[in-house]
Design an enzyme around this catalytic site. Sequence first.
Site, PDB file in Angstrom:
ATOM      1  CD  GLU A 400       5.473  13.189   4.396  1.00  9.75           C
ATOM      2  OE1 GLU A 400       5.336  12.869   3.198  1.00  9.75           O
ATOM      3  OE2 GLU A 400       6.258  14.100   4.759  1.00  9.75           O
ATOM      4  CG  HIS A 467       8.165   4.729  -4.251  1.00 11.60           C
ATOM      5  ND1 HIS A 467       9.433   5.234  -4.418  1.00 11.60           N
ATOM      6  CD2 HIS A 467       7.331   5.794  -4.281  1.00 11.60           C
ATOM      7  CE1 HIS A 467       9.368   6.551  -4.562  1.00 11.60           C
ATOM      8  NE2 HIS A 467       8.106   6.913  -4.474  1.00 11.60           N
TER       9      HIS A 467
END
Length: 665
Positions: A400, A467
């Site tokens: 990321e 999530h």
Amino acid sequence: MEPVFDTALIAAEAPTDPLALYRALKLPRTVEEKMLRLIRQNRISKWFSGYGQEAIAVGVASGLEERDWLLPMHRNLGVWTTRGVELPRLFCQLMGREGGFTNGRDRTFHFGLPEKRIVGMISHLAAMLPVADGLGLAAQMNGSGAVAAAFVGEGATREGEFHEALSLAGTWNLPVLFIVENNGYGLSTPTADALPVEDVAEAAAGYGMPGYIVDGNDVLAVRSIVKTVADRARDGGGPALLEMKTFRMRGHEEASGTKYVPDDLFDLWRYRDPVLRLRQRLLDAGTPESDLDAIDADLAAQIEDVAEWALTQPECVSTTEREHGALFAPHASREVAAGGTQEARFIDAVSAGLGDAMEADETVLVMGQDVAEYGGVFKVTEGFLERFGADRVRNTPIIENGALGCAMGLALDGFKPVVEMQYADFISCGFNQIVNNLATTHYRWGSPLNVTIRAPFGGGIGAGPFHSQSPEAWFCHVPGLKVVVPGTPQDAKGLLRAAIEDPNPVLVFEHKKLYRSLRGAVASGEVVTPIGTARIAREGEDLTLVTWGVGLVWAEAEAERQRLQSGASVEVIDLRTLVPWDREAVLASVEKTGRLIVLHEATRTGGFGAEIAAEIAEAAFAHLDAPPVRIGGADLPIAFSKQIENEVYTAESRLSAAIERTLSY
């Protein structure tokens, strides 16, 4: 221990202009000597000295071409001087005086000069290495033939961004040189106590690139190997890691001193001084000593004059208006909704907005995990690889920070990258690049950064704690970022297009539950929704309900239920943009209704609704007939169990009672 150097690629060449090279090496040394005198005289407060390490910066800069990028650290003064940076302005910058490059907004070498192809550091070590990847990728894509060289200390090679940057450069065969300055110490910790290996260069093989150990105190050796590996990179040979063995002759910064360093190390490295070594080599080759003395005297006089002049310049001052005006790159937003409308799913609108932007502008590209052949985990980019090609639709490794730093480098060289976070929950792994690099750059040194970050977020799909998060408030607290959250398919298309056109970093939070559950009218042609403008989703007279994202679905349904059940008239404001949020639209509504509820899915404590409620309470207190109310998720992680999420966590379940309570106050 006496360092061992790999000399296999060090050509035995003489400098093409030996006096020019000597002057280039002696210039930063002369500045160092002046700055050390000034700090001893208590005329400046801080200095990060590169005394004794000048051969690395000068050798790298002189071994590259003008088109190449340099990303130096705080001991690389020689990069700036070798690139011919204007000395009066540079000294004003170093001393925090008017006329410097950051207008007092940042210190020493924390800035960039794109015209000189230099991008300076931030304090978070190794953070600029992924940026070099982006500059290298830009060079590949635009065919400039440029190479990017990024500096890092040996201690910072333990940072994750070092490994992410090398991984990406190796995977994409980028023209990037990683320059590791191994000077023996972190702040006070010896390298041997921080690294499990003696030679950082050994790491290169694990990332598919060559690694070399170089005598960092020999400017000819540095310049020669840099030329060699830069030419290799230009020819498509890919990245390289150069470990420059040197020694830090001063403290981490002058105030920290050097008492923790054994005296014998100073004795060893004093004889390897790069300036004295080059001087002796030139004398041995027949250069008259008087020529070298003349250079020394000329530089000493120049630096004395410019340093003393800089100290007479006023300290940096500013105004609130000027500082706020520097935060974002100027942008004239537009509003477009072309063509007739047709019903579309939220996810199809996102895909259409991204595809339209890529069709309209070849500098737009998409990066992220599994976005190419697979089409992204939510299939937003399905078919994009075939439409736009592998250069513009790029799978990244699982990095990321690496991907976001690469996006910054691309933006610095004129591209408009869109980075997909596979899930917004994982954006925390890219936090450093977003909040410390992307967010601060324009304010600090004026470079626009057109980077769009797409982040699928939110719960309601039984995905559990990792999530389902709604982290938008984290980024609303960071000056320099824009944050948008579409709640309709039309805005999903239009806000994404606006973000891609904006010359500032923009985070676009797309609610996962809405992707395939929400349909709505979407203009079939170009759609651009201006950032910073709220929308009255439903007119009302009795209460203002402000929300965004999935909250809009909840709010409109509850407003209709209230109308049918009690006749209450609830005005629903779809905020659409959190930063900058449309304060005037909310104020106007509250002045009409006299009541305010702010609704969001994210955890209530610290949620962005608190900012809106507090601002309205302060600005419109006289118009309020009831206390402002915030409704957010419970202060809990989101459970995997749908029953727990729906009945314990979700804000939707508390909305009806809150409206009735507020209306009856």
